[in-house]
Design a protein around this motif. Structure first.
Motif, mmCIF file in Angstrom:
data_model
loop_
_atom_site.group_PDB
_atom_site.id
_atom_site.type_symbol
_atom_site.label_atom_id
_atom_site.label_comp_id
_atom_site.label_asym_id
_atom_site.label_seq_id
_atom_site.Cartn_x
_atom_site.Cartn_y
_atom_site.Cartn_z
ATOM 1 N N ALA A 2 0.704 -1.281 0.111
ATOM 2 C CA ALA A 2 0.049 0.102 -0.073
ATOM 3 C C ALA A 2 0.842 1.374 0.271
ATOM 4 O O ALA A 2 0.873 1.966 1.056
ATOM 5 N N ASN A 26 -4.412 0.786 -0.746
ATOM 6 C CA ASN A 26 -4.412 -0.551 -1.312
ATOM 7 C C ASN A 26 -5.370 -0.848 -2.164
ATOM 8 O O ASN A 26 -6.650 -0.509 -1.775
ATOM 9 N N ASP A 31 -13.683 -4.437 -2.735
ATOM 10 C CA ASP A 31 -13.911 -3.255 -1.624
ATOM 11 C C ASP A 31 -13.001 -2.201 -1.523
ATOM 12 O O ASP A 31 -13.293 -1.207 -1.208
ATOM 13 N N LEU A 32 -11.604 -2.437 -1.364
ATOM 14 C CA LEU A 32 -10.808 -1.504 -1.307
ATOM 15 C C LEU A 32 -10.640 -0.583 -2.577
ATOM 16 O O LEU A 32 -10.789 0.877 -2.338
ATOM 17 N N SER A 89 -13.673 1.671 -2.338
ATOM 18 C CA SER A 89 -13.696 2.891 -1.403
ATOM 19 C C SER A 89 -12.752 3.901 -1.944
ATOM 20 O O SER A 89 -12.886 5.089 -1.467
ATOM 21 N N TYR A 90 -11.935 3.899 -2.919
ATOM 22 C CA TYR A 90 -11.008 4.661 -3.469
ATOM 23 C C TYR A 90 -11.579 5.227 -4.817
ATOM 24 O O TYR A 90 -10.776 5.864 -5.607
#
Length: 119
Positions: free
Chosen positions: A62, A67, A72-73, A76-77
């Protein structure tokens, strides 16, 4: 006089013949649209893009605390990813030390976000 004319003509031809630009930017309406942005989803479109251009630095280790190794990661970004890939003002341009990705890949990320970020 003939030598001067020949020299100037040669330089003119040389510099005019060295012009280069991308065909798709010069003639955008003549190039068939090969960018498929219908039903963009994470597994088929976004994950391969992330794996190829992002996860090397933004995986388990990361870089910058970001990351992008899972759905899901990445989700989120999503807004930040689009801004960095599109080189928008206020975002750090990515991929680092590389040129901007082609428009099709950036459009895919935008379509994925606009259509609800399906997996």
């Amino acid at each position: 006089m003939k030598k001067t004319f020949f020299f100037i003509a040669s330089l003119t031809i040389f510099f005019c013949s060295c012009y280069y630009d991308k065909e798709e930017k010069l003639y955008p309406n003549l190039i068939p649209n090969t960018c498929d942005t219908v039903n963009v989803n994470y597994q088929k479109h976004i994950k391969p893009l992330m794996d190829q251009y992002c996860v090397t630095c933004h995986g388990k280790n990361a870089s910058g605390g970001v990351n992008l190794s899972t759905y899901d990661l990445t989700k989120s970004y999503a807004a930040k990813i689009y801004g960095t890939l599109n080189h928008d003002s206020g975002f750090k341009p990515m991929p680092k030390n590389s040129g901007k990705l082609d428009n099709c890949k950036i459009i895919m990320v935008r379509k994925w976000i606009e259509t609800g970020m399906s997996n």
